[in-house]
Design an enzyme around this catalytic site. Structure first.
Site, mmCIF file in Angstrom:
data_model
loop_
_atom_site.group_PDB
_atom_site.id
_atom_site.type_symbol
_atom_site.label_atom_id
_atom_site.label_comp_id
_atom_site.label_asym_id
_atom_site.label_seq_id
_atom_site.Cartn_x
_atom_site.Cartn_y
_atom_site.Cartn_z
ATOM 1 N N ARG A 107 0.826 -1.214 0.000
ATOM 2 C CA ARG A 107 0.000 0.000 0.000
ATOM 3 C C ARG A 107 0.856 1.258 0.000
ATOM 4 O O ARG A 107 0.509 2.251 -0.634
ATOM 5 C CB ARG A 107 -0.904 0.028 1.241
ATOM 6 C CG ARG A 107 -2.107 -0.833 1.099
ATOM 7 C CD ARG A 107 -2.842 -0.953 2.409
ATOM 8 N NE ARG A 107 -3.891 -1.924 2.240
ATOM 9 C CZ ARG A 107 -5.166 -1.625 2.047
ATOM 10 N NH1 ARG A 107 -5.580 -0.391 2.057
ATOM 11 N NH2 ARG A 107 -6.057 -2.579 1.881
ATOM 12 N N TYR A 216 0.391 -13.119 -0.905
ATOM 13 C CA TYR A 216 0.831 -12.664 -2.232
ATOM 14 C C TYR A 216 2.072 -11.796 -2.104
ATOM 15 O O TYR A 216 2.321 -11.201 -1.057
ATOM 16 C CB TYR A 216 -0.292 -11.934 -2.978
ATOM 17 C CG TYR A 216 -0.986 -10.824 -2.226
ATOM 18 C CD1 TYR A 216 -0.451 -9.541 -2.185
ATOM 19 C CD2 TYR A 216 -2.190 -11.062 -1.565
ATOM 20 C CE1 TYR A 216 -1.101 -8.519 -1.513
ATOM 21 C CE2 TYR A 216 -2.842 -10.042 -0.891
ATOM 22 C CZ TYR A 216 -2.293 -8.766 -0.869
ATOM 23 O OH TYR A 216 -2.932 -7.760 -0.198
ATOM 24 N N ASP A 290 -14.868 3.847 0.138
ATOM 25 C CA ASP A 290 -15.405 3.180 1.331
ATOM 26 C C ASP A 290 -16.465 4.021 2.032
ATOM 27 O O ASP A 290 -17.368 3.476 2.670
ATOM 28 C CB ASP A 290 -14.268 2.867 2.317
ATOM 29 C CG ASP A 290 -13.609 1.533 2.003
ATOM 30 O OD1 ASP A 290 -13.908 0.946 0.951
ATOM 31 O OD2 ASP A 290 -12.787 1.069 2.828
HETATM 32 C C1 LIG Z 1 -7.807 -6.707 5.226
HETATM 33 C C2 LIG Z 1 -8.163 -5.901 4.036
HETATM 34 C C3 LIG Z 1 -7.665 -6.256 2.800
HETATM 35 C C4 LIG Z 1 -8.012 -5.517 1.658
HETATM 36 N N1 LIG Z 1 -7.519 -5.915 0.451
HETATM 37 C C5 LIG Z 1 -7.889 -5.240 -0.657
HETATM 38 C C6 LIG Z 1 -7.373 -5.633 -1.932
HETATM 39 O O1 LIG Z 1 -6.578 -6.566 -2.040
HETATM 40 N N2 LIG Z 1 -7.786 -4.936 -3.039
HETATM 41 C C7 LIG Z 1 -8.675 -3.881 -2.947
HETATM 42 O O2 LIG Z 1 -9.015 -3.293 -3.983
HETATM 43 N N3 LIG Z 1 -9.157 -3.486 -1.738
HETATM 44 C C8 LIG Z 1 -8.790 -4.119 -0.603
HETATM 45 N N4 LIG Z 1 -9.253 -3.709 0.619
HETATM 46 C C9 LIG Z 1 -10.162 -2.545 0.685
HETATM 47 C C10 LIG Z 1 -9.408 -1.219 0.599
HETATM 48 O O3 LIG Z 1 -8.403 -1.162 1.564
HETATM 49 C C11 LIG Z 1 -10.378 -0.056 0.795
HETATM 50 O O4 LIG Z 1 -11.553 -0.285 0.069
HETATM 51 C C12 LIG Z 1 -9.750 1.258 0.320
HETATM 52 O O5 LIG Z 1 -8.584 1.536 1.039
HETATM 53 C C13 LIG Z 1 -10.755 2.396 0.471
HETATM 54 O O6 LIG Z 1 -10.144 3.605 0.064
HETATM 55 P P1 LIG Z 1 -10.797 4.999 0.446
HETATM 56 O O7 LIG Z 1 -9.918 6.034 -0.187
HETATM 57 O O8 LIG Z 1 -12.244 4.999 0.156
HETATM 58 O O9 LIG Z 1 -10.692 5.091 2.051
HETATM 59 P P2 LIG Z 1 -9.388 5.141 2.966
HETATM 60 O O10 LIG Z 1 -8.255 4.464 2.321
HETATM 61 O O11 LIG Z 1 -9.826 4.653 4.313
HETATM 62 O O12 LIG Z 1 -9.030 6.691 3.062
HETATM 63 C C14 LIG Z 1 -9.790 7.611 3.815
HETATM 64 C C15 LIG Z 1 -8.887 8.803 4.130
HETATM 65 O O13 LIG Z 1 -9.695 9.838 4.704
HETATM 66 C C16 LIG Z 1 -8.980 10.426 5.785
HETATM 67 N N5 LIG Z 1 -9.983 11.033 6.672
HETATM 68 C C17 LIG Z 1 -10.903 10.399 7.442
HETATM 69 N N6 LIG Z 1 -11.644 11.295 8.116
HETATM 70 C C18 LIG Z 1 -11.189 12.519 7.777
HETATM 71 C C19 LIG Z 1 -11.549 13.849 8.147
HETATM 72 N N7 LIG Z 1 -12.553 14.090 9.019
HETATM 73 N N8 LIG Z 1 -10.872 14.904 7.632
HETATM 74 C C20 LIG Z 1 -9.857 14.691 6.749
HETATM 75 N N9 LIG Z 1 -9.448 13.435 6.357
HETATM 76 C C21 LIG Z 1 -10.117 12.378 6.865
HETATM 77 C C22 LIG Z 1 -8.258 9.239 6.408
HETATM 78 O O14 LIG Z 1 -7.159 9.652 7.213
HETATM 79 C C23 LIG Z 1 -7.810 8.468 5.164
HETATM 80 O O15 LIG Z 1 -6.549 8.912 4.674
HETATM 81 C C24 LIG Z 1 -8.892 -4.401 1.768
HETATM 82 C C25 LIG Z 1 -9.375 -4.011 3.024
HETATM 83 C C26 LIG Z 1 -9.018 -4.746 4.152
HETATM 84 C C27 LIG Z 1 -9.554 -4.311 5.496
#
Ligand SMILES: Cc1cc2nc3c(=O)[nH]c(=O)nc-3n(C[C@H](O)[C@H](O)[C@H](O)COP(=O)(O)OP(=O)(O)OC[C@H]3O[C@@H](n4cnc5c(N)ncnc54)[C@H](O)[C@@H]3O)c2cc1C
Length: 396
Positions: A107, A216, A290
């Site tokens: 990551r 992996y 997410d």
């Molecule tokens: C065990 C596990 C394995 C996974 N494996 C995979 C995989 O192999 N392939 C895949 O595609 N997905 C995988 N996922 C899913 C993937 O990790 C998530 O779906 C992805 O990271 C979501 O990205 P995002 O940008 O929506 O949220 P996030 O990555 O959670 O980013 C949210 C960001 O918002 C910031 N934030 C939160 N609140 C605030 C606020 N109030 N003000 C300012 N900033 C804020 C946080 O600090 C963070 O940086 C896996 C998940 C898990 C738990």
């Protein structure tokens, strides 16, 4: 969008994979972007991620493929094995029909690739250490309140993209139903190739009753990422040492990696209700990634869906005559796809965790399938294409 809306920067909350990709996709379509991230420094936990061809196609369009392939490891197939014996059940091909690869990557490496591209873009400003605290409707947009090292400050935004993850504080402030515990926990760790070896190159999943494990390569193959998924009990988080015990009778190749990984970190898995609304405050705010639709990682698609969201949203905003038309188009495109991926996740959850003797029937059925027919099952997922820029002249 109206000329006035187009002239004002788009505000993204959260610089995770979804927020960073959205910033790049929007900048690519001519928008100015401000991203606000609560973390004062961009740090990623020591864990890996699988990026399937549908997600890589978006990142490739943004010019990131070469950089990603330097750090990632390409996989041709996912090998499914029996939990206790390690006997192969099936090999599922994962390269798309156009040859687009499937990559596993650390990551931190993916984040670094995205951040370098963000740094290079004059259209994007990243504000670190800025936590969104409140948002209220205001004339012509929204008032956002942030807390940062310099105290509390207000910013006016015309359009906000909520990319703040599964525990979205935006969703909380909007009064939406919170993400709910799935009843499962994922343990993540990694093993260096020199310390305890690793599985054969490629992606391996061991399927067992109520549990599964995935390994992996990451870091260009120098390390193996390990994910163990099991039911979450009240005491599970307090008992990481019991993990090796709970997997003790599994395939020896896996148990030796668990031993070499040392303390693994537990992540209780939460999911966002499928009916969470995505468009809010008179179409001044849209949720992606997410924050919109966190799902279980059983099809390795959470980040992939956030990346796809980013591409579809940027395209819709660039082409639609109004903000509302753009967000309506985004939602109409994304809802059915997310629902289909969720159904695939539920299918994997059922099939991966079957108890004896139902697992024998599963294995027999899978062993009769040709690799091509297994690939065809997933072509709707991996062959997905982001909207093409050449369609720009058409109006949504
Ligand atoms: C065990 C596990 C394995 C996974 N494996 C995979 C995989 O192999 N392939 C895949 O595609 N997905 C995988 N996922 C899913 C993937 O990790 C998530 O779906 C992805 O990271 C979501 O990205 P995002 O940008 O929506 O949220 P996030 O990555 O959670 O980013 C949210 C960001 O918002 C910031 N934030 C939160 N609140 C605030 C606020 N109030 N003000 C300012 N900033 C804020 C946080 O600090 C963070 O940086 C896996 C998940 C898990 C738990």
């Amino acid at each position: 969008m109206s000329a006035a809306d187009q002239a004002r920067p788009i505000t993204i909350i959260g610089a995770g994979i979804g927020g960073l990709t959205a910033a790049l996709a929007l900048a690519d379509r001519g928008f100015a972007v401000d991203i606000f991230e609560r973390a004062p420094q961009m740090q990623e936990v020591g864990a890996g991620l699988q990026l399937s061809p549908n997600a890589l196609r978006v990142l490739g369009r943004l010019g990131l493929m070469k950089d990603l392939l330097v750090h990632g490891a390409r996989a041709r197939e996912v090998i499914l094995r029996r939990a206790f014996t390690g006997r192969p059940i099936a090999s599922v091909p994962v390269v798309a029909s156009d040859g687009m690869p499937y990559v596993s990557i650390h990551r931190a490496d993916l984040q670094a690739v995205l951040l370098r591209a963000v740094d290079r873009s004059p259209a994007i400003t990243l504000h670190l250490g800025a936590t969104l605290q409140a948002l209220t409707p205001a004339r012509g947009g929204l008032d956002l309140w942030f807390i940062s090292g310099e105290g509390r400050h207000r910013l006016q935004a015309s359009l906000v993209v909520g990319a703040d993850g599964v525990r979205s504080s935006i969703a909380r402030r909007l009064g939406l139903a919170a993400a709910t515990p799935s009843g499962a926990i994922a343990w993540r760790g990694y093993v260096s190739r020199d310390n305890g070896g690793g599985p054969p190159p490629g992606i391996t999943a061991w399927l067992g009753p109520r549990r599964h494990a995935v390994a992996y390569p990451i870091s260009g193959g120098r390390e193996t990422n390990l994910v163990l998924i099991e039911p979450m009990k009240r005491t599970t988080l307090a008992d990481p040492a019991g993990l090796a015990y709970r997997f003790r009778s599994w395939d020896r190749q896996l148990t030796s990696m668990i031993a070499a990984a040392g303390d693994m970190t537990g992540w209780p898995l939460n999911v966002v209700p499928p009916d969470r609304p995505w468009r809010h405050l008179d179409d001044r705010l849209i949720l992606i990634g997410d924050a919109a639709h966190a799902m279980l990682p059983y099809a390795a698609q959470g980040a992939g869906m956030a990346i796809e969201d980013a591409a579809v949203l940027a395209d819709a905003l660039a082409r639609a005559p109004s903000r509302s038309a753009a967000l309506a188009h985004y939602e109409a495109e994304r809802r059915p796809r997310i629902a289909k991926v969720r159904r695939r996740v539920a299918f994997h959850q059922r099939v991966y965790h079957l108890p004896w003797p139902l697992d024998l029937a599963r294995d027999a059925a899978l062993s009769l399938r040709s690799p091509d027919s297994l690939r065809d099952d997933l072509s709707w997922l991996y062959d997905w294409r982001p909207p093409a820029e050449s369609d720009d002249r058409e109006t949504i």
